[in-house]
Design an enzyme around this catalytic site. Structure first.
Site, PDB file in Angstrom:
ATOM      1  N   GLU B  94       0.821  -1.223   0.000  1.00 22.71           N
ATOM      2  CA  GLU B  94       0.000   0.000   0.000  1.00 22.71           C
ATOM      3  C   GLU B  94       0.850   1.266   0.000  1.00 22.71           C
ATOM      4  O   GLU B  94       0.523   2.246  -0.668  1.00 22.71           O
ATOM      5  CB  GLU B  94      -0.950   0.002   1.204  1.00 22.71           C
ATOM      6  N   HIS B 161     -10.801  -5.350   9.360  1.00 27.83           N
ATOM      7  CA  HIS B 161     -11.565  -5.159   8.133  1.00 27.83           C
ATOM      8  C   HIS B 161     -12.807  -4.319   8.391  1.00 27.83           C
ATOM      9  O   HIS B 161     -13.794  -4.417   7.662  1.00 27.83           O
ATOM     10  CB  HIS B 161     -11.980  -6.504   7.528  1.00 27.83           C
TER      11      HIS B 161
END
Lengths: 337, 360
Positions: B94, B161
């Site tokens: 990322e 998440h």
């Protein structure tokens, strides 16, 4: 050794600039015009040759360069001037960002120069992206980034190289050698082994003559632009004398077909430029406090906190974005005795 | 000097993958063209598709967004239409691909970065805060990047998440933060974010992605919704509820309950958190005199604190009661459904806080 006259003259000029700039910085440190952090300031001439091998332009269409720890050498090769470097180092208000950032590098996208912007490894990520843009547009352009060798200890650097390798972007990543954890056996493998993991080619530049460095990087540039994937250059520790001596310079000039009088003219021109920059720097203005109010987004400059203004009446606060045009600030006025 | 280089082809290369080719319109970007109502996810996909068709500088970069079509299939079919140079699959990195997006943006492209889950934006926090957000300030000019992805709880995703990440970036000057609550806004705001010259964090609540009650027919014509402007989701006069994202729906449900008791709540949907539409909040507070702030994010350091302070600074005289907040509790998002339900704010919480405030 053969060099075309223009290249020889460019290299000589930038080399002389670097040498005289080192002297100018020492002078400015002695006089207190520059911080003592620049007391050991040196420019590795090989970094200039590496950058000189790229295709620099001043219209925003050339190769991109992040000089990193090697600044200002590569920046000089990309058209920057000694005065620009000195302004940033001395935190003058005349720097592109009015001394909000500075140090050794700055950003000038017309020259495709990318200033330092975060911890080690970040610039390798960013320059991989610049290279990705060149690749997408099928341009004859490449990106060059200098990091010090401790960058290989960061995740950021590896992520940047991983992406560059996976996408085969035209990136030349230079690691300027210094101590790493590999040196005491604690950590990473050598640069060559690291590069192999990313499908990158490797060059190791040591005490090579600068014309050889130049030619090697020119060849490498052609390869990365052609799609061969990124290139990693390990710039080994330099010799004590980071710039060629008079004898070698003379041989360079000869290789480029330059006369001794031309060599002297180039030397004098470089010296005059640096002397002027050093003298001029002392007259350059400091930044004003309100220069801190530069816009940080397209919409607005930050508003000074109201507690630093005269206490406002309810509903009388300036709306966001009014800061830059809000007139004189309290701290612009003379201090109260 | 040693060299180990691959052989050298001639000329600048294209990417080594297949080039873009025309293909049938993927279902998730075809709803509006077919005159059908679109889900939140489809609205996001339509915005991306249309912006990529409108502006060839726009490209997508992220993990598994190409052949796989993205973790939530937002970009399914994009690779076939736009090719690998504009739908760039990356290693799991990322930070690396967000940094690369910054470099590409400097060179004139307009990258849209997808995080599979916004929880994973944290590895990119370094480059976003140190490099991207400071671009203008450093004199490096505009940096048009959108970082988008799914956020929020309620899907039993547990602590890794389900996070809301807005406040991790809210404190960073130079960034904009958008958090839409419905398909129409999602499409219009994402278009504005892509066209904006500044970096934008764009949060999409997973609970809205395929929610049937959120389906709506979107305008056929091109439209964009300006950043920094809130909307009044429901008009009222007894109290102001300021909220955003999925919580807008909780607050509207709560307002329905309150209406049965004769309480008319005004619900302000922020849409954009940075820049914050302080004016819209203040105007509503002047009308109602009561302010309740609702967010799914955790309590401490949540945006409620900032809003309360701003209203305190500029509209204190208009207040007829304390400013209250309904939020998630200060803990990581729990995995167990029973625990997560306890953790998240509910419409009942909003009703209870509203009653207290109205009666104050």
């Amino acid at each position: 050794m053969t060099l075309d006259a223009e290249t020889a003259e460019d290299l000589l000029y930038q080399g002389f600039q670097a040498r005289f700039l080192e002297g100018g910085v020492r002078e400015l440190v002695s006089s207190g015009d520059l911080s003592s952090e620049y007391a050991d300031f040196q420019i590795d001439s090989r970094s200039i040759a590496i950058a000189q091998a790229m295709r620099s332009r001043t219209d925003g269409r050339g190769d991109a360069c992040a000089p990193g720890p090697s600044a200002p050498g590569p920046a000089l090769a990309f058209g920057a001037t000694p005065l620009e470097f000195l302004r940033c180092a001395a935190q003058k208000g005349t720097t592109p960002a009015a001394a909000r950032v500075g140090g050794r590098s700055w950003t000038d996208l017309r020259r495709a120069l990318f200033g330092w912007g975060g911890p080690r490894g970040i610039m390798t990520q960013v320059m991989a992206g610049a290279a990705l843009a060149f690749q997408q547009r099928r341009e004859d352009r490449a990106a060059l980034v200098f990091e010090d060798s401790r960058a290989v200890e960061t995740g950021a650097w590896h992520e940047g190289m991983s992406l560059a390798g996976a996408a085969s972007v035209p990136l030349i990543a230079v690691l300027v050698s210094g101590p790493t954890v590999a040196d005491d056996g604690r950590g990473v493998a050598g640069v060559t082994e690291v590069a192999a993991n990313y499908g990158a080619s490797v060059e190791r530049i040591g005490a090579d003559p600068l014309d050889r460095v130049l030619q090697t990087v020119r060849d490498a540039r052609r390869q990365v632009v052609a799609g061969a994937g990124p290139l990693l250059i390990e710039l080994a520790p330099p010799a004590d004398d980071r710039w060629a001596g008079q004898e070698e310079l003379t041989s360079w000039a000869a290789a480029g077909g330059l006369s001794s009088s031309r060599l002297e003219a180039v030397r004098n021109a470089a010296k005059a430029g640096v002397d002027h920059a050093v003298a001029r720097l002392r007259k350059e203005p400091e930044p004003r406090g309100r220069d801190a109010l530069s816009p940080v987004t397209a919409d607005a400059a930050p508003t000074p906190p109201w507690t630093r203004r005269d206490p406002p009446r309810p509903g009388d606060l300036p709306s966001a974005g009014a800061g830059a045009d809000a007139g004189p600030m309290p701290w612009d006025a003379a201090p109260t005795p | 000097m040693s060299t180990r280089s691959p052989s050298t082809p001639s000329g600048p290369p294209a990417r080594s993958h297949a080039t873009a080719r025309s293909a049938a319109l993927p279902a998730q970007v075809a709803r509006t063209r077919a005159g059908e109502p679109a889900t939140f996810l489809e609205a996001v996909a339509e915005a991306l598709w249309e912006e990529m068709e409108r502006d060839e500088r726009v490209f997508l970069i992220g993990e598994d967004i190409g052949a796989y079509g993205g973790a939530f299939k937002v970009t399914r079919g994009f690779l076939d239409r736009f090719g690998p140079s504009r739908v760039v699959d990356t290693p799991i990195s990322e930070g690396g691909f967000t940094g690369a997006a910054a470099g590409a943006a400097h060179m004139g492209l307009r990258p849209v970065v997808e995080m599979q889950f916004m929880d994973f934006v944290s590895p990119a926090y370094d480059v976003l805060t140190n490099y991207v957000a400071t671009s203008r300030y450093r004199g490096a000019g505009p940096l048009p990047i959108v970082v988008r992805g799914p956020v929020g709880g309620g899907n039993r995703g547990g602590p890794f998440h389900s996070q809301n990440v807005e406040m991790a970036f809210f404190h960073t000057p130079g960034l904009k933060i958008v958090y839409p609550s419905n398909p129409r806004d999602a499409k219009g705001l994402l278009k504005s974010a892509i066209r904006d010259d500044d970096p934008v964090i764009f949060e999409e609540h997973k609970g809205l992605y395929r929610a049937p009650h959120c389906r709506e027919t979107l305008p056929r014509e091109d439209y964009a919704i300006p950043l920094g402007k809130a909307r009044t989701a429901l008009e009222g006069h007894d109290l102001t509820i300021v909220t955003y994202g999925l919580m807008v729906h909780h607050c509207l449900a709560a307002a329905q309950e309150l209406a049965k008791e004769g309480v008319r709540a005004e619900v302000v949907d922020l849409r954009t958190l940075l820049p914050l539409d302080e004016e819209a909040i203040a105007e509503s507070v002047k009308k109602t005199g009561k302010l309740l702030i609702v967010h799914e994010d955790t309590r401490t350091g949540g945006i409620a604190g900032e809003i309360a302070m701003r209203i305190n600074e500029r509209s204190f005289e208009w207040l007829d009661g304390p400013i209250l907040r309904v939020t998630a509790i200060d803990s990581p998002v729990p995995y167990s459904g029973r625990l997560e339900d306890y953790f998240l704010p509910s419409p009942d919480d909003v009703v209870a806080a509203s009653r207290y405030l109205v009666e104050y």
